[in-house]
Scaffold this motif. Sequence first.
Motif, PDB file in Angstrom:
ATOM      1  N   ASP A 138      -2.077   6.650  -5.003  1.00  0.00           N
ATOM      2  CA  ASP A 138      -3.107   6.118  -4.109  1.00  0.00           C
ATOM      3  C   ASP A 138      -4.281   7.094  -3.968  1.00  0.00           C
ATOM      4  O   ASP A 138      -4.097   8.242  -3.550  1.00  0.00           O
ATOM      5  N   THR A 170      -6.959  -4.928  -8.472  1.00  0.00           N
ATOM      6  CA  THR A 170      -7.262  -4.080  -7.305  1.00  0.00           C
ATOM      7  C   THR A 170      -8.474  -4.537  -6.498  1.00  0.00           C
ATOM      8  O   THR A 170      -8.666  -4.080  -5.376  1.00  0.00           O
ATOM      9  N   GLY A 173      -2.809   2.416  -7.411  1.00  0.00           N
ATOM     10  CA  GLY A 173      -3.820   2.830  -6.440  1.00  0.00           C
ATOM     11  C   GLY A 173      -4.798   3.888  -6.915  1.00  0.00           C
ATOM     12  O   GLY A 173      -5.603   4.388  -6.125  1.00  0.00           O
ATOM     13  N   ALA A 231      -4.023   1.595 -12.047  1.00  0.00           N
ATOM     14  CA  ALA A 231      -4.783   0.798 -11.067  1.00  0.00           C
ATOM     15  C   ALA A 231      -3.813   0.174 -10.071  1.00  0.00           C
ATOM     16  O   ALA A 231      -4.046   0.181  -8.855  1.00  0.00           O
ATOM     17  N   GLN A 232      -2.690  -0.360 -10.587  1.00  0.00           N
ATOM     18  CA  GLN A 232      -1.678  -0.949  -9.701  1.00  0.00           C
ATOM     19  C   GLN A 232      -1.126   0.082  -8.732  1.00  0.00           C
ATOM     20  O   GLN A 232      -0.743  -0.246  -7.611  1.00  0.00           O
ATOM     21  N   GLU A 236       0.846  -1.201   0.000  1.00  0.00           N
ATOM     22  CA  GLU A 236       0.000   0.000   0.000  1.00  0.00           C
ATOM     23  C   GLU A 236       0.878   1.246   0.000  1.00  0.00           C
ATOM     24  O   GLU A 236       0.613   2.213  -0.681  1.00  0.00           O
ATOM     25  N   LYS A 247       2.388   2.614  -3.323  1.00  0.00           N
ATOM     26  CA  LYS A 247       1.511   3.065  -4.407  1.00  0.00           C
ATOM     27  C   LYS A 247       1.662   4.565  -4.612  1.00  0.00           C
ATOM     28  O   LYS A 247       1.467   5.359  -3.705  1.00  0.00           O
TER      29      LYS A 247
END
Length: 239
Positions: free
Chosen positions: A9, A58, A34, A31-32, A3, A6
Amino acid sequence: MSEQGKRLDGRIVLVTGASRGIGAAVAKRFAQEGARLVLTARTTGALEEIDDEIQKITGEPATLVPLDLTDYHAIDRLGAAIFERFGKLDVLIGNAGQLGILSPLAHIDPKVWEAVMAVNVTANWRLIRSMDPLLRTSDAGRGIFVTSTVAREARAYWGAYAVSKAALEMTALIYAAEVEKTAVRVNLINPGATRTAMRAQAFPGEDPETLKTPESITGLFVELAEAACSRNGECLQPD
Ligand code: NDP
């Protein structure tokens, strides 16, 4: 990816031309990283396939908005819908484009000329017009527009496409100058020869395996979309 790692995000990102090629690769990479994605193109089925892949990455669906970018009122409605749903837009990626038909200037069908200008130039100006208040509402609005080497190189037979990309570049650079004193940053990416349907249309005899993949150039899009990016009014090429 953790997390913490990212880079986008929670950023709200609109990608045009997300049904295939560079736009689809950027959507999946974002998308990867975030991002929360709003994806447009005309081909609903292809957008749904990209969304399936995104959901595998996701667990979250993207917002799919099938539209023809020459339907300028649909662009205005999209701006209103993004405002209602998210209240702002963090990143606008003006990627959708059309090659038209390579031919001598004097032989270009007026309908082809107009279609290329409508998608490559006017739709991007209409996107700026509709999304500008939303980008200014973001703490770090980002505009990224996709250009081509022929915008600055007078290559025979590339007329409509080359002229449209030259006009797109000036549109983006003027917008960059206008937002200079705000938190919005606007830049261009010239991807160079990339393995997509458009490239195959322009160079039908070429072996696609000799070209870089759309996935391999997404890092530059991430860099220019990040809140930390301070570049403005630049035209960059992937490594
Ligand atoms: P593709 O032809 O693979 O993808 C083009 C995208 O634009 C598709 O998603 C298409 O979706 C969308 N699009 C086209 N017309 C419309 C329209 N009227 N309304 C809505 N969406 C539309 O091309 P690339 O991925 O190669 O191109 C992406 C960008 O990169 C373009 O701006 C192109 O000029 C630029 N570029 C590409 C290079 C390359 O070598 N590939 C080199 C230099 C620049 P749909 O058909 O579903 O509507």
